[in-house]
Motif scaffolding. Structure first.
Motif, PDB file in Angstrom:
ATOM      1  N   ARG A 174       0.817  -1.217   0.000  1.00 27.41           N
ATOM      2  CA  ARG A 174       0.000   0.000   0.000  1.00 27.41           C
ATOM      3  C   ARG A 174       0.848   1.264   0.000  1.00 27.41           C
ATOM      4  O   ARG A 174       0.386   2.329  -0.419  1.00 27.41           O
ATOM      5  CB  ARG A 174      -0.950   0.000   1.197  1.00 27.41           C
ATOM      6  N   GLU A 175       2.103   1.174   0.461  1.00 28.30           N
ATOM      7  CA  GLU A 175       2.984   2.349   0.474  1.00 28.30           C
ATOM      8  C   GLU A 175       3.327   2.823  -0.937  1.00 28.30           C
ATOM      9  O   GLU A 175       3.836   3.944  -1.111  1.00 28.30           O
ATOM     10  CB  GLU A 175       4.283   2.038   1.230  1.00 28.30           C
ATOM     11  N   MET A 176       3.032   1.987  -1.944  1.00 26.87           N
ATOM     12  CA  MET A 176       3.298   2.380  -3.327  1.00 26.87           C
ATOM     13  C   MET A 176       2.136   3.154  -3.941  1.00 26.87           C
ATOM     14  O   MET A 176       2.110   3.391  -5.155  1.00 26.87           O
ATOM     15  CB  MET A 176       3.615   1.148  -4.168  1.00 26.87           C
ATOM     16  N   ILE A 232      -3.126   1.832  -3.933  1.00 26.61           N
ATOM     17  CA  ILE A 232      -2.964   0.416  -3.603  1.00 26.61           C
ATOM     18  C   ILE A 232      -3.762   0.167  -2.331  1.00 26.61           C
ATOM     19  O   ILE A 232      -3.416   0.680  -1.264  1.00 26.61           O
ATOM     20  CB  ILE A 232      -1.477   0.046  -3.384  1.00 26.61           C
ATOM     21  N   ILE A 233      -4.831  -0.598  -2.416  1.00 32.56           N
ATOM     22  CA  ILE A 233      -5.748  -0.726  -1.291  1.00 32.56           C
ATOM     23  C   ILE A 233      -5.464  -1.972  -0.468  1.00 32.56           C
ATOM     24  O   ILE A 233      -4.892  -2.952  -0.959  1.00 32.56           O
ATOM     25  CB  ILE A 233      -7.219  -0.736  -1.752  1.00 32.56           C
ATOM     26  N   GLU A 234      -5.867  -1.909   0.802  1.00 34.54           N
ATOM     27  CA  GLU A 234      -5.962  -3.087   1.672  1.00 34.54           C
ATOM     28  C   GLU A 234      -7.401  -3.166   2.159  1.00 34.54           C
ATOM     29  O   GLU A 234      -7.915  -2.228   2.774  1.00 34.54           O
ATOM     30  CB  GLU A 234      -4.975  -3.000   2.835  1.00 34.54           C
ATOM     31  N   GLU A 235      -8.044  -4.297   1.882  1.00 34.44           N
ATOM     32  CA  GLU A 235      -9.453  -4.453   2.219  1.00 34.44           C
ATOM     33  C   GLU A 235      -9.648  -4.747   3.707  1.00 34.44           C
ATOM     34  O   GLU A 235      -8.772  -5.334   4.348  1.00 34.44           O
ATOM     35  CB  GLU A 235     -10.063  -5.589   1.393  1.00 34.44           C
ATOM     36  N   PRO A 236     -10.814  -4.391   4.256  1.00 34.04           N
ATOM     37  CA  PRO A 236     -11.121  -4.779   5.637  1.00 34.04           C
ATOM     38  C   PRO A 236     -11.200  -6.298   5.758  1.00 34.04           C
ATOM     39  O   PRO A 236     -11.497  -7.001   4.790  1.00 34.04           O
ATOM     40  CB  PRO A 236     -12.490  -4.140   5.893  1.00 34.04           C
ATOM     41  N   LYS A 237     -10.939  -6.796   6.944  1.00 33.20           N
ATOM     42  CA  LYS A 237     -10.975  -8.238   7.176  1.00 33.20           C
ATOM     43  C   LYS A 237     -12.393  -8.768   7.361  1.00 33.20           C
ATOM     44  O   LYS A 237     -12.638  -9.973   7.261  1.00 33.20           O
ATOM     45  CB  LYS A 237     -10.135  -8.601   8.402  1.00 33.20           C
ATOM     46  N   SER A 238     -13.344  -7.884   7.645  1.00 25.53           N
ATOM     47  CA  SER A 238     -14.713  -8.325   7.915  1.00 25.53           C
ATOM     48  C   SER A 238     -15.703  -7.275   7.410  1.00 25.53           C
ATOM     49  O   SER A 238     -15.325  -6.113   7.183  1.00 25.53           O
ATOM     50  CB  SER A 238     -14.916  -8.551   9.424  1.00 25.53           C
ATOM     51  N   PRO A 239     -16.973  -7.654   7.207  1.00 23.47           N
ATOM     52  CA  PRO A 239     -18.004  -6.683   6.807  1.00 23.47           C
ATOM     53  C   PRO A 239     -18.202  -5.625   7.884  1.00 23.47           C
ATOM     54  O   PRO A 239     -17.748  -5.783   9.024  1.00 23.47           O
ATOM     55  CB  PRO A 239     -19.256  -7.556   6.637  1.00 23.47           C
TER      56      PRO A 239
END
Length: 298
Positions: free
Chosen positions: A112-114, A140-147
């Protein structure tokens, strides 16, 4: 000897024509149409493919250079051998040379740092060496682990009562967008009797939490068949979408149940009838007892 007063003027005219020809040549044969093609966002760890289109108008290519911010990571110079050169970026990201050339470059395993600005610099060959730079921002995304998690203070509401519901989406980058729906209809700033307050909470390590609060007045139209469905939707670009639905009920006053007169067990008429029956029974018992006693003493 006569002075050559016309020579400076002729030289000036010659220089003017020379630069005019260069300008015309640059208009006819110059570099044009530089454009970058790239996705708006990708998931962390995925491959990023960037493309740079251009029209050299018949002039040879001198070089293509790619930058992340101001840091060069790929260069293509057709006159050199080999024509490609790569430069280190992050510890995990690398350039796939087999998928890179004079129009495209491929980066693998991006963190994500990119996230940031990517630039393409195109230079035409001499004598003019025209250069153009185009850039584009990529996330550059990081998705949540849960809804998302939805919490309502209670599950039943009376007419006119304020309804307050909270929605939270934890640990994402960037913070997700939270959108509210009531009975499958999106709640906006134009929705009557409603208010939405949203904010972002930074987390240690660079991740972010999204929070949103929906405030609305309970009305009969919101409870078809006595139920209201509230949905909180969490999203990131076109890559991620999850939601949670909660069901609220209308707490309407209930009418007292009416009983049929045939089932009524109390009342003055019932009491009078009961007294009459009781008196008759006692009289019969007394009469029988008197006859039995008289027969015994004869």
């Amino acid at each position: 000897m006569e002075p050559r007063s016309g020579q400076p003027a002729a030289a000036a005219v010659g220089c003017f024509l020379f630069f005019l020809l260069i300008a015309l040549a640059s208009e006819v044969f110059g570099l044009t149409g530089v454009r970058i093609w790239n996705p708006e966002a990708i998931r962390a760890g995925e491959t990023l493919r960037l493309s740079c289109d251009y029209d050299l108008q018949g002039v040879p290519l001198y070089s293509i250079k790619w930058y992340f911010g101001d840091e060069e990571f790929y260069r293509y110079v057709p006159k050199e051998s080999p024509p490609t050169r790569v430069f280190p970026l992050s510890s995990s990201t690398s350039v796939d040379i087999s998928e890179s050339n004079d129009h495209k470059v491929t980066l693998t395993n991006l963190p994500r740092e990119m996230s940031g600005h990517y630039k393409c610099e195109v230079s035409a060959d001499g004598p003019l060496f025209h250069t153009q730079i185009k850039e584009s921002y990529i996330t550059i995304i990081e998705e949540p682990k849960s809804p998302p998690i939805v919490f309502a203070g209670k599950l039943k509401y009376s007419k006119g009562e304020p309804v307050v519901i909270n929605c939270t989406s934890y640990s994402a980058f960037p913070a997700t967008n939270l959108t509210w729906y009531i009975n499958d209809i999106k709640v906006t700033s134009q929705t009557k009797y409603s208010k939405i307050v949203s904010w972002i909470v930074p987390e240690p390590g660079g991740m972010e939490t999204s929070k949103s609060r929906l405030e609305i007045k309970a009305r009969p139209t919101l409870f078809p068949n006595g139920r209201m469905l509230v949905r909180c939707e969490s999203s990131q670009f076109a890559l991620y979408k999850k939601y949670t639905v909660t069901e609220l009920a209308e707490d309407s006053p209930k009418l007292a149940q009416m009983m049929s007169p045939s089932t009524v067990l109390g009342g003055s008429r019932a009491n009078s009838a009961n007294k009459f029956v009781t008196n008759v029974v006692f009289a019969l018992v007394a009469c029988l007892a008197s006859r039995i006693a008289s027969s015994l003493f004869r």
